[in-house]
Design an enzyme around this catalytic site. Structure first.
Site, PDB file in Angstrom:
ATOM      1  N   ARG A  29       0.838  -1.201   0.000  1.00 29.47           N
ATOM      2  CA  ARG A  29       0.000   0.000   0.000  1.00 29.47           C
ATOM      3  C   ARG A  29       0.872   1.250   0.000  1.00 29.47           C
ATOM      4  O   ARG A  29       1.877   1.326   0.719  1.00 29.47           O
ATOM      5  CB  ARG A  29      -0.914   0.010   1.216  1.00 29.47           C
ATOM      6  N   ASP A  30       0.464   2.225  -0.811  1.00 28.83           N
ATOM      7  CA  ASP A  30       1.172   3.501  -0.894  1.00 28.83           C
ATOM      8  C   ASP A  30       0.992   4.268   0.414  1.00 28.83           C
ATOM      9  O   ASP A  30      -0.106   4.279   0.983  1.00 28.83           O
ATOM     10  CB  ASP A  30       0.627   4.311  -2.072  1.00 28.83           C
ATOM     11  N   HIS A 100       7.772   1.241 -10.862  1.00 29.31           N
ATOM     12  CA  HIS A 100       6.623   0.759 -10.110  1.00 29.31           C
ATOM     13  C   HIS A 100       5.334   1.082 -10.852  1.00 29.31           C
ATOM     14  O   HIS A 100       5.248   2.050 -11.582  1.00 29.31           O
ATOM     15  CB  HIS A 100       6.589   1.323  -8.689  1.00 29.31           C
ATOM     16  N   HIS A 102       1.419   1.874 -10.231  1.00 34.92           N
ATOM     17  CA  HIS A 102       0.394   2.280  -9.270  1.00 34.92           C
ATOM     18  C   HIS A 102      -0.913   1.607  -9.666  1.00 34.92           C
ATOM     19  O   HIS A 102      -1.297   1.638 -10.836  1.00 34.92           O
ATOM     20  CB  HIS A 102       0.160   3.793  -9.326  1.00 34.92           C
TER      21      HIS A 102
END
Length: 114
Positions: A29-30, A100, A102
């Site tokens: 999780r960001d 990465h 998202h």
């Protein structure tokens, strides 16, 4: 390649809320979510930007997207919809130089994004 926060997460030197992992991909999780669901899918093999990918990386790039899709299905929001984003370099919004993807979901996402 420089040591990034993502490299430290892979090595478990920094805690993260990990939601998926296999031999090639790690997802967590960001810390600064831009949607109710905001998960980052990263390759374990360091690659600074999408510009650094070659034809030899095609399978790994596919694994990142397939992992994101599998997570969306597992969590039950695939049919409702989600967005995947890859930022590349500073003007593209990349702040951590470890490739990465998202995954954003949990609300209606508008276009253009920004």
């Amino acid at each position: 390649m420089s040591d990034t926060i993502f490299s430290k997460i892979i090595r478990r030197e920094i805690p993260a809320d990990i939601v998926y992992e296999d031999n090639d991909v790690l997802a967590f999780r960001d810390l600064n979510p831009q949607a109710p669901v905001h998960v980052l899918f990263i390759p374990r093999q360091p690659m600074p930007t999408l510009n650094d990918a070659t034809a030899a990386d095609a399978e790994l790039l596919g694994k990142l997207l397939l992992a994101a899709a599998a997570y969306a299905k597992q969590e039950g929001f695939a049919e409702q919809g989600y967005r995947t984003v890859v930022n590349c370099n500073e003007d593209g919004g990349q702040t951590v130089f470890h490739l990465h993807v998202h995954l954003l979901a949990g609300r209606r996402l508008h276009w253009p994004p920004g």
